[in-house]
Write an enzyme that holds these catalytic residues in place. Structure first.
Site, PDB file in Angstrom:
ATOM      1  N   HIS A 135      19.438 -22.967 -44.588  1.00 25.23           N
ATOM      2  CA  HIS A 135      20.398 -22.235 -43.759  1.00 25.23           C
ATOM      3  C   HIS A 135      20.255 -21.234 -43.176  1.00 25.23           C
ATOM      4  O   HIS A 135      20.705 -20.773 -42.213  1.00 25.23           O
ATOM      5  CB  HIS A 135      21.568 -22.369 -44.575  1.00 25.23           C
ATOM      6  CG  HIS A 135      22.756 -23.598 -44.871  1.00 25.23           C
ATOM      7  ND1 HIS A 135      23.333 -24.065 -43.604  1.00 25.23           N
ATOM      8  CD2 HIS A 135      22.700 -24.732 -45.775  1.00 25.23           C
ATOM      9  CE1 HIS A 135      23.765 -25.073 -44.021  1.00 25.23           C
ATOM     10  NE2 HIS A 135      23.496 -25.618 -45.026  1.00 25.23           N
ATOM     11  N   ASP A 142      26.388 -27.844 -41.771  1.00 24.84           N
ATOM     12  CA  ASP A 142      27.397 -28.670 -42.312  1.00 24.84           C
ATOM     13  C   ASP A 142      28.289 -29.330 -41.553  1.00 24.84           C
ATOM     14  O   ASP A 142      29.118 -28.305 -41.080  1.00 24.84           O
ATOM     15  CB  ASP A 142      27.897 -27.983 -43.699  1.00 24.84           C
ATOM     16  CG  ASP A 142      26.656 -27.548 -44.639  1.00 24.84           C
ATOM     17  OD1 ASP A 142      25.777 -28.141 -44.556  1.00 24.84           O
ATOM     18  OD2 ASP A 142      26.951 -26.520 -45.215  1.00 24.84           O
ATOM     19  N   GLU A 206      23.907 -34.799 -49.836  1.00 19.42           N
ATOM     20  CA  GLU A 206      25.050 -34.167 -49.044  1.00 19.42           C
ATOM     21  C   GLU A 206      25.340 -34.891 -47.937  1.00 19.42           C
ATOM     22  O   GLU A 206      24.656 -34.753 -46.870  1.00 19.42           O
ATOM     23  CB  GLU A 206      24.768 -32.878 -48.945  1.00 19.42           C
ATOM     24  CG  GLU A 206      24.559 -32.035 -50.178  1.00 19.42           C
ATOM     25  CD  GLU A 206      24.247 -30.575 -49.842  1.00 19.42           C
ATOM     26  OE1 GLU A 206      24.274 -29.728 -50.759  1.00 19.42           O
ATOM     27  OE2 GLU A 206      24.255 -30.221 -48.631  1.00 19.42           O
ATOM     28  N   HIS A 209      25.313 -32.386 -44.626  1.00 16.00           N
ATOM     29  CA  HIS A 209      24.498 -31.542 -44.132  1.00 16.00           C
ATOM     30  C   HIS A 209      23.201 -32.183 -43.459  1.00 16.00           C
ATOM     31  O   HIS A 209      22.765 -33.282 -43.853  1.00 16.00           O
ATOM     32  CB  HIS A 209      23.505 -31.190 -45.628  1.00 16.00           C
ATOM     33  CG  HIS A 209      22.294 -29.954 -45.385  1.00 16.00           C
ATOM     34  ND1 HIS A 209      22.594 -28.775 -45.862  1.00 16.00           N
ATOM     35  CD2 HIS A 209      21.317 -30.262 -45.024  1.00 16.00           C
ATOM     36  CE1 HIS A 209      21.386 -28.046 -45.504  1.00 16.00           C
ATOM     37  NE2 HIS A 209      20.760 -29.147 -44.958  1.00 16.00           N
TER      38      HIS A 209
END
Length: 249
Positions: A135, A142, A206, A209
């Site tokens: 990130h 996200d 995830e 993500h």
């Protein structure tokens, strides 16, 4: 859009971090200025997490691909960005918070196993220019989907829910999904296909993500190098300093 989400292996972080980065110096742009077909809700800022920023910044190439992904969706649906560029301090806070929660639940587990469990949902905080947190590069986002009323579609687990149901392909493994689970499967497939077709890769643990341009993206795409290293939004002070330096060269 109906093709099953493939079951992918988790990243080998040692090998991911070893991939070279050839920085292309793309700037960060704010998602909040996007047209109506891309929405922004800085979730960590709204949750009051220390040092979280009230904006979703991302690399220009990521921004352009998010617009393409959102425009590919069926009428009435919009892509919602919940987080993108993330300060190191926020990454550290998220990592420590999850690590402590896991340690409190399993106090006898060794540190290496606690770290492995934590890294399933939060990357190791790092400002190392050769191996930054995903990130921190502005290449991770996200995201989820919202309907015409601004309500999030049911994805079967909450954003940042640290359970096996957050794994992107978790519901694909069900032998006889209920009608509710079938809807979750359809929603996840819709998001996954829109993002993959726009050039992103997904972190298998995830469903929210996705990556482009960073080492994690390069790993899953089989690319020899990444093009996004660590970066940060330009501040007014840094801009002024650069202008003064140029003026007096």
């Amino acid at each position: 859009m109906n093709a099953p989400i493939p079951l992918l292996n988790d990243p080998d972080w040692t090998r991911v971090s070893a991939l070279p980065i050839r920085e292309n110096h793309e700037d960060l742009v704010p998602a909040s200025l996007a047209p109506a077909n891309l929405a922004c809700y800085p979730a960590y800022y709204k949750l009051g997490i220390p040092n979280a920023v009230p904006e979703c910044y991302m690399r220009r190439g990521v921004y352009q691909r998010l617009l393409a992904a959102s425009r590919s969706l069926p009428k009435g649906l919009t892509l919602l960005v919940m987080d993108s560029w993330r300060p190191y301090s926020v990454q550290q806070y998220l990592y420590d918070t999850l690590y402590n929660a896991i340690e409190n639940h399993w106090p006898d587990k060794p540190a290496a196993e606690l770290e492995q469990l934590t890294r399933e949902f939060v990357s190791l905080p790092s400002t190392n220019p050769r191996a930054p947190s995903p990130h921190l590069t502005g290449g991770s986002v996200d995201v989820t989907l919202i309907d015409e009323h601004g309500l999030m579609l049911d994805m079967g687990s909450q954003f940042d829910e640290a359970t096996p149901w957050s794994h992107t392909a978790a519901f694909e493994q069900l032998a006889s999904p209920t009608p509710h689970e079938q809807q979750v499967i359809a929603n996840r497939r819709l998001l996954y296909r829109a993002m993959i077709d726009a050039g992103f890769t997904n972190l298998p643990s995830e469903w929210w993500h996705y990556d482009f341009g960073n080492q994690l993206w390069a790993w899953y795409r089989g690319q020899p190098q990444a093009c996004y290293g660590p970066t940060h939004p330009e501040s007014l002070e840094s801009r002024w300093r650069q202008e003064i330096d140029r003026r007096h060269q």
